[in-house]
Design a protein around this motif. Structure first.
Motif, PDB file in Angstrom:
ATOM      1  N   SER A  41      33.877  21.128   0.967  1.00  0.00           N
ATOM      2  CA  SER A  41      34.970  21.611   1.819  1.00  0.00           C
ATOM      3  C   SER A  41      34.520  22.860   2.579  1.00  0.00           C
ATOM      4  CB  SER A  41      36.170  21.953   0.937  1.00  0.00           C
ATOM      5  OG  SER A  41      37.006  22.874   1.591  1.00  0.00           O
ATOM      6  N   LYS A  43      36.168  25.295   3.303  1.00  0.00           N
ATOM      7  CA  LYS A  43      36.773  26.469   2.642  1.00  0.00           C
ATOM      8  C   LYS A  43      35.860  27.004   1.547  1.00  0.00           C
ATOM      9  CE  LYS A  43      41.465  25.336   3.860  1.00  0.00           C
ATOM     10  NZ  LYS A  43      41.814  23.912   3.875  1.00  0.00           N
ATOM     11  N   ALA A 254      37.129  24.873  -3.987  1.00  0.00           N
ATOM     12  CA  ALA A 254      37.002  23.409  -3.991  1.00  0.00           C
ATOM     13  C   ALA A 254      38.243  22.779  -4.610  1.00  0.00           C
ATOM     14  CB  ALA A 254      35.753  22.994  -4.767  1.00  0.00           C
ATOM     15  N   ASP A 257      41.208  22.787  -2.339  1.00  0.00           N
ATOM     16  CA  ASP A 257      41.142  21.818  -1.242  1.00  0.00           C
ATOM     17  C   ASP A 257      40.733  20.452  -1.802  1.00  0.00           C
ATOM     18  OD1 ASP A 257      41.123  20.623   1.218  1.00  0.00           O
ATOM     19  OD2 ASP A 257      39.226  21.520   1.875  1.00  0.00           O
ATOM     20  N   SER A 260      40.056  17.266   0.357  1.00  0.00           N
ATOM     21  CA  SER A 260      38.757  17.020   0.975  1.00  0.00           C
ATOM     22  C   SER A 260      37.903  16.150   0.047  1.00  0.00           C
ATOM     23  CB  SER A 260      38.093  18.375   1.265  1.00  0.00           C
ATOM     24  OG  SER A 260      36.706  18.273   1.323  1.00  0.00           O
TER      25      SER A 260
END
Ligand SMILES: *Cc1c(COP(=O)(O)O)cnc(C)c1O
Length: 359
Positions: A41, A43, A254, A257, A260
């Motif tokens: 991800s 992020k 992780a 999100d 993802s």
């Protein structure tokens, strides 16, 4: 005579673990160690960058509380059920250090994840490999009959990609007496998971990793789910600062999100099904995989079983690295292929066709 360094006998007897090839240069398409072809991800990358600050002078949170509270929300169990490790490999190591001493028997189906052998040898424990049946299914009865101190099960298994369903996992947990470790490295690509089995049975430990489905093999974060009593014991044994601050923030991002990860695993599963069909059309036998790789058996020759080495080497020459199991007779005619992107798999199939049209 200078002193000769003398290792402990059981360490001296060990052969080192040989990890999958990690070429550093060249345009190699790596389909040999089940890494995720999709990136983590965004992020995660952002969070790691933001965390590269003066604060790195401090030790990380030994309790990994941010990661454990997220796991608690995602899996619906209190944080006391989780311990976070430097990859799930570390947790497997800690589990064996807790439960398998010199001479204790540790049973596992074979072929499976080769790292188990190393961990058992490190403990000077006794490895009891139980062969998969002729179709490479997991032999539940035989695992139970061994009545070992520890039973290790990769589910789904590697290199076959097949595993037990939830009911069978429940049955195994019911019948096994010692510690049952269910290694769920590939669970996010599968339809069966053992968390509920571990909720119900206090001798069951489930390990998972962010390496495969979350595309974070380089970050080294895994976790174990078990009863609070077992978690408290594992906790005593693990290195206290076992996961770096950067890995912890990466794991938190992780998990925040998780969508993802789900998107990527859906793509991998779709490509896996296509790869399976395409190989079947080319007369390979392909086990029905629940993981992010497939095990494919070459069609037998006219009067002899197939030998996968020439195809493995042909593919390597064309820049596709897959897994060939040197020295394992039951897998001599098989290749394990990690599921890449659709483009990578198209390229691989084309390379296979080219190689086979030349022979
Ligand atoms: C990849 C793998 C692991 C290791 O996971 P890490 O979290 O990267 O240490 C454990 N078990 C199996 C079966 C695997 O394939």
């Amino acid at each position: 005579m200078p002193n000769q360094p003398r290792f402990l006998d059981h360490i001296d007897r060990m052969t080192g673990y040989i990890p999958g090839e990690q070429p550093r240069q060249g345009q190699v398409i790596k389909l040999n160690t089940n890494e995720n072809p999709y990136p983590p991800s965004p992020k995660v990358l952002e969070t790691i960058r933001e965390s590269v600050t003066q604060d790195l002078r401090k030790y990380p949170d030994a309790g990994a509380s941010g990661v454990r509270s997220r796991l608690s929300n995602i899996l619906g169990a209190p944080p006391e059920h989780f311990v976070v490790g430097n990859g799930s490999d570390e947790l497997l190591n800690v589990i064996l250090r807790c439960f398998a001493g010199p001479g204790d028997r540790v049973v596992f189906p074979t072929p499976t994840y080769p790292y188990y052998d190393k961990l058992i040898a490190l403990q000077d424990a006794v490895a009891v490999p139980v062969p998969l049946d002729d179709e490479f299914n997991i032999p539940i009865d035989k695992l139970v009959q061994e009545d070992a101190r520890v039973t290790l099960l990769a589910n789904p298994n590697s290199p076959t990609g097949i595993g037990l369903c939830v009911d069978q996992l429940g049955e195994l947990a019911q019948r096994v007496n010692g510690i049952l470790v269910i290694d769920e490295a590939y669970v996010d690509f599968s339809q069966h998971q053992a968390i509920d089995v571990a909720r119900k049975h206090k001798h069951v430990i489930v390990t998972r990793t962010l390496s495969k489905s979350f595309s974070l093999a380089g970050v080294r974060v895994g976790f174990a789910f078990a009863s609070p009593d077992i978690v408290a014991g594992l906790w005593k044994v693990k290195e206290h600062y076992n996961v770096s601050s950067l890995s912890l923030v990466a794991a938190e991002a992780a998990l925040d999100d998780i969508g993802s990860m789900h998107d990527h695993t859906k793509r991998v599963v779709a490509t896996r099904e296509r790869l399976t069909q395409q190989l079947q059309q080319r007369d390979f036998f392909v086990w029905e995989s629940q993981a992010n790789f497939v095990l494919a058996r070459l069609p037998a020759g006219a009067d002899q079983p197939g030998d996968a080495r020439p195809l493995y080497e042909g593919l390597k020459n064309k820049g596709y690295l897959v897994r060939y199991f040197d020295g394992q007779p039951r897998l001599a005619d098989c290749l394990r292929i990690s599921v890449g992107t659709d483009d990578q798999i198209d390229g691989l199939l084309k390379a296979i066709d080219e190689i086979r049209s030349q022979t």
